[in-house]
Design a protein around this motif. Structure first.
Motif, PDB file in Angstrom:
ATOM      1  N   ILE A  29      23.999  48.210 -19.052  1.00  0.00           N
ATOM      2  CA  ILE A  29      25.216  48.243 -19.863  1.00  0.00           C
ATOM      3  C   ILE A  29      26.477  48.266 -19.001  1.00  0.00           C
ATOM      4  N   THR A  47      20.734  45.379 -21.322  1.00  0.00           N
ATOM      5  CA  THR A  47      21.273  44.511 -22.360  1.00  0.00           C
ATOM      6  C   THR A  47      20.445  43.231 -22.412  1.00  0.00           C
ATOM      7  N   GLY A  66      16.767  43.167 -23.930  1.00  0.00           N
ATOM      8  CA  GLY A  66      17.261  44.533 -23.794  1.00  0.00           C
ATOM      9  C   GLY A  66      16.115  45.489 -23.566  1.00  0.00           C
TER      10      GLY A  66
END
Length: 87
Positions: A29, A47, A66
């Motif tokens: 992230i 992500t 993710g």
């Protein structure tokens, strides 16, 4: 080999990758990061993105949906719902 880190990628279908690798590159992230043997321990959110790993200078690329990244000095574990190999 002492300078390789163990990479394990796990999905609901099972273990997708379980190999010693030279480097793992993933997008957390906070951005992309490279992980080598001896990395400081951490846990982070991944992500949806492209990730890669190298074995003997040969690059392998995957799209992941993710997930969770766990890093210890000797291993990298990725838990994800979706993995697609990029040729």
């Amino acid at each position: 080999m002492a300078n390789q880190i163990a990479l394990k990628i796990i999905t609901t279908q099972g273990v997708i990758v379980d190999n010693p690798v030279d480097i793992v590159t993933v997008r957390t992230i906070t951005g992309y990061m490279g992980i080598l043997y001896g990395h400081i321990p951490l846990v982070s959110t991944l992500t949806p993105s492209e990730m890669s790993y190298k074995i003997n200078n040969q690059e392998h690329k995957l799209n992941i949906g993710g997930g969770i990244l766990q890093v210890e000095q000797e291993f990298v574990k990725i838990l994800t719902d979706e993995v697609e190999v990029i040729n």
